[in-house]
Design a protein around this motif. Structure first.
Motif, PDB file in Angstrom:
ATOM      1  N   PHE A 106       0.858  -1.183   0.000  1.00 59.55           N
ATOM      2  CA  PHE A 106       0.000   0.000   0.000  1.00 59.55           C
ATOM      3  C   PHE A 106       0.895   1.234   0.000  1.00 59.55           C
ATOM      4  O   PHE A 106       1.849   1.331   0.775  1.00 59.55           O
ATOM      5  CB  PHE A 106      -0.892   0.002   1.251  1.00 59.55           C
ATOM      6  N   ARG A 107       0.544   2.184  -0.849  1.00 63.75           N
ATOM      7  CA  ARG A 107       1.263   3.464  -0.856  1.00 63.75           C
ATOM      8  C   ARG A 107       0.304   4.547  -1.329  1.00 63.75           C
ATOM      9  O   ARG A 107      -0.300   4.434  -2.403  1.00 63.75           O
ATOM     10  CB  ARG A 107       2.482   3.407  -1.783  1.00 63.75           C
ATOM     11  N   GLN A 108       0.145   5.556  -0.516  1.00 64.30           N
ATOM     12  CA  GLN A 108      -0.685   6.715  -0.869  1.00 64.30           C
ATOM     13  C   GLN A 108       0.164   7.968  -0.762  1.00 64.30           C
ATOM     14  O   GLN A 108       0.824   8.191   0.254  1.00 64.30           O
ATOM     15  CB  GLN A 108      -1.899   6.822   0.057  1.00 64.30           C
ATOM     16  N   THR A 109       0.142   8.769  -1.830  1.00 65.36           N
ATOM     17  CA  THR A 109       1.002   9.944  -1.895  1.00 65.36           C
ATOM     18  C   THR A 109       0.184  11.173  -2.244  1.00 65.36           C
ATOM     19  O   THR A 109      -0.551  11.178  -3.235  1.00 65.36           O
ATOM     20  CB  THR A 109       2.101   9.763  -2.961  1.00 65.36           C
ATOM     21  N   LEU A 110       0.303  12.207  -1.442  1.00 67.34           N
ATOM     22  CA  LEU A 110      -0.232  13.526  -1.785  1.00 67.34           C
ATOM     23  C   LEU A 110       0.916  14.362  -2.306  1.00 67.34           C
ATOM     24  O   LEU A 110       1.847  14.696  -1.565  1.00 67.34           O
ATOM     25  CB  LEU A 110      -0.867  14.187  -0.559  1.00 67.34           C
ATOM     26  N   ASP A 111       0.874  14.680  -3.584  1.00 68.65           N
ATOM     27  CA  ASP A 111       1.919  15.479  -4.224  1.00 68.65           C
ATOM     28  C   ASP A 111       1.452  16.925  -4.241  1.00 68.65           C
ATOM     29  O   ASP A 111       0.597  17.303  -5.045  1.00 68.65           O
ATOM     30  CB  ASP A 111       2.177  14.970  -5.636  1.00 68.65           C
ATOM     31  N   LEU A 112       2.018  17.727  -3.370  1.00 67.18           N
ATOM     32  CA  LEU A 112       1.580  19.120  -3.226  1.00 67.18           C
ATOM     33  C   LEU A 112       2.027  19.982  -4.397  1.00 67.18           C
ATOM     34  O   LEU A 112       1.374  20.966  -4.730  1.00 67.18           O
ATOM     35  CB  LEU A 112       2.110  19.697  -1.914  1.00 67.18           C
ATOM     36  N   ARG A 113       3.127  19.636  -5.027  1.00 68.85           N
ATOM     37  CA  ARG A 113       3.609  20.422  -6.161  1.00 68.85           C
ATOM     38  C   ARG A 113       2.666  20.281  -7.358  1.00 68.85           C
ATOM     39  O   ARG A 113       2.331  21.248  -8.030  1.00 68.85           O
ATOM     40  CB  ARG A 113       5.022  20.006  -6.549  1.00 68.85           C
ATOM     41  N   GLN A 114       2.222  19.046  -7.633  1.00 69.49           N
ATOM     42  CA  GLN A 114       1.381  18.799  -8.794  1.00 69.49           C
ATOM     43  C   GLN A 114      -0.117  18.799  -8.476  1.00 69.49           C
ATOM     44  O   GLN A 114      -0.936  18.772  -9.394  1.00 69.49           O
ATOM     45  CB  GLN A 114       1.749  17.442  -9.424  1.00 69.49           C
ATOM     46  N   GLY A 115      -0.478  18.792  -7.196  1.00 73.90           N
ATOM     47  CA  GLY A 115      -1.888  18.736  -6.835  1.00 73.90           C
ATOM     48  C   GLY A 115      -2.522  17.397  -7.146  1.00 73.90           C
ATOM     49  O   GLY A 115      -3.682  17.333  -7.560  1.00 73.90           O
ATOM     50  N   LEU A 116      -1.774  16.306  -6.949  1.00 78.50           N
ATOM     51  CA  LEU A 116      -2.249  14.961  -7.247  1.00 78.50           C
ATOM     52  C   LEU A 116      -2.293  14.111  -5.985  1.00 78.50           C
ATOM     53  O   LEU A 116      -1.387  14.169  -5.148  1.00 78.50           O
ATOM     54  CB  LEU A 116      -1.328  14.263  -8.256  1.00 78.50           C
ATOM     55  N   LEU A 117      -3.366  13.324  -5.879  1.00 75.85           N
ATOM     56  CA  LEU A 117      -3.452  12.293  -4.851  1.00 75.85           C
ATOM     57  C   LEU A 117      -3.354  10.954  -5.563  1.00 75.85           C
ATOM     58  O   LEU A 117      -4.139  10.666  -6.464  1.00 75.85           O
ATOM     59  CB  LEU A 117      -4.764  12.395  -4.080  1.00 75.85           C
ATOM     60  N   GLU A 118      -2.379  10.142  -5.159  1.00 74.51           N
ATOM     61  CA  GLU A 118      -2.143   8.867  -5.819  1.00 74.51           C
ATOM     62  C   GLU A 118      -2.168   7.737  -4.794  1.00 74.51           C
ATOM     63  O   GLU A 118      -1.675   7.887  -3.673  1.00 74.51           O
ATOM     64  CB  GLU A 118      -0.791   8.873  -6.536  1.00 74.51           C
ATOM     65  N   ARG A 119      -2.743   6.594  -5.227  1.00 70.78           N
ATOM     66  CA  ARG A 119      -2.714   5.370  -4.424  1.00 70.78           C
ATOM     67  C   ARG A 119      -2.217   4.224  -5.302  1.00 70.78           C
ATOM     68  O   ARG A 119      -2.560   4.152  -6.480  1.00 70.78           O
ATOM     69  CB  ARG A 119      -4.100   4.990  -3.899  1.00 70.78           C
TER      70      ARG A 119
END
Length: 221
Positions: A106-119
């Protein structure tokens, strides 16, 4: 316990921690100043662990509740219908629920630079089938009315048919704050639902007291 990482631009979770899921959803909220969506999983329903939420700037409503013979008036930032409903199932299987499968990674990433939420989740489900699900979500800054989700399903050790379900949940209530649970929480009336072409649906809802209306449309391709 969930492992968390934080670098200059990314907030990363490497395990699912049900006891803190609502906090993680709040921290992974995406918004553009006009509307925002909590970082709840698309397949999740509101309950003790998960709490999907969609909020509109200025979208308040006031309700009255009678408690112990007294009328209490409370104004809330309304939780609007959830347009992010998305799930899948294989043949002869139940709809995907992360709490009903064996999570392998499991990996969830909030990328603040690109405005993306990824799982990215790899899991084992019925008949020892292993599947990887990769998800990206954004709320558009240039178009304040637009959000998008990309799902990539990868069968790792099986082949077969899958069925995908998308929707708009119009039965949402305001239930995110424990101390307000005895207050009236149904702020919305659903006025209309329908289809848009062959791949779209819409729902119109309006707040009970402030009479703010919102129409949401979802297209699945």
């Amino acid at each position: 316990m969930a492992h968390r990482e934080l670098n200059e631009w990314q907030l990363i979770y490497t395990s699912r921690e049900p006891d803190h899921q609502r906090l993680h959803e709040a921290l992974c909220t995406l918004g553009n100043g006009y509307f925002s969506v909590r970082g709840a999983a698309e397949e999740a329903e509101a309950g003790e662990t998960d709490y999907p939420g969609t909020y509109l700037a200025g979208g308040y409503d006031r309700l009255e509740t009678r408690i112990s013979g007294r009328v209490i008036e409370n104004e809330d930032l309304v939780n609007w219908p959830n347009p992010l409903v998305l799930s899948f199932r294989t043949e002869n299987d139940e709809w995907f629920d992360l709490d009903d499968v064996e999570i392998l990674s499991f990996r969830q990433t909030l990328d603040l630079r690109q405005g993306l939420l990824e799982r990215r989740i790899q899991f084992r489900h019925s008949d020892d089938q292993e599947t990887t699900l990769r998800i990206r979500r954004l709320v558009h800054m240039a178009n304040p009315h637009l959000a998008a989700i990309e799902w990539a399903l990868v069968p790792e050790n099986w082949s077969g048919r899958i069925e995908v379900r998308s929707g708009i949940d119009g039965a949402v209530i305001n239930a995110g704050v424990e101390r307000y649970k005895d207050l009236s929480s149904r702020h919305l009336d659903v006025l209309e639902t329908g289809t848009i072409g062959e791949d779209g649906i819409y729902l119109t809802a309006r707040t009970k007291q402030s009479k703010i209306a919102m129409t949401q449309g979802v297209r699945t391709q």
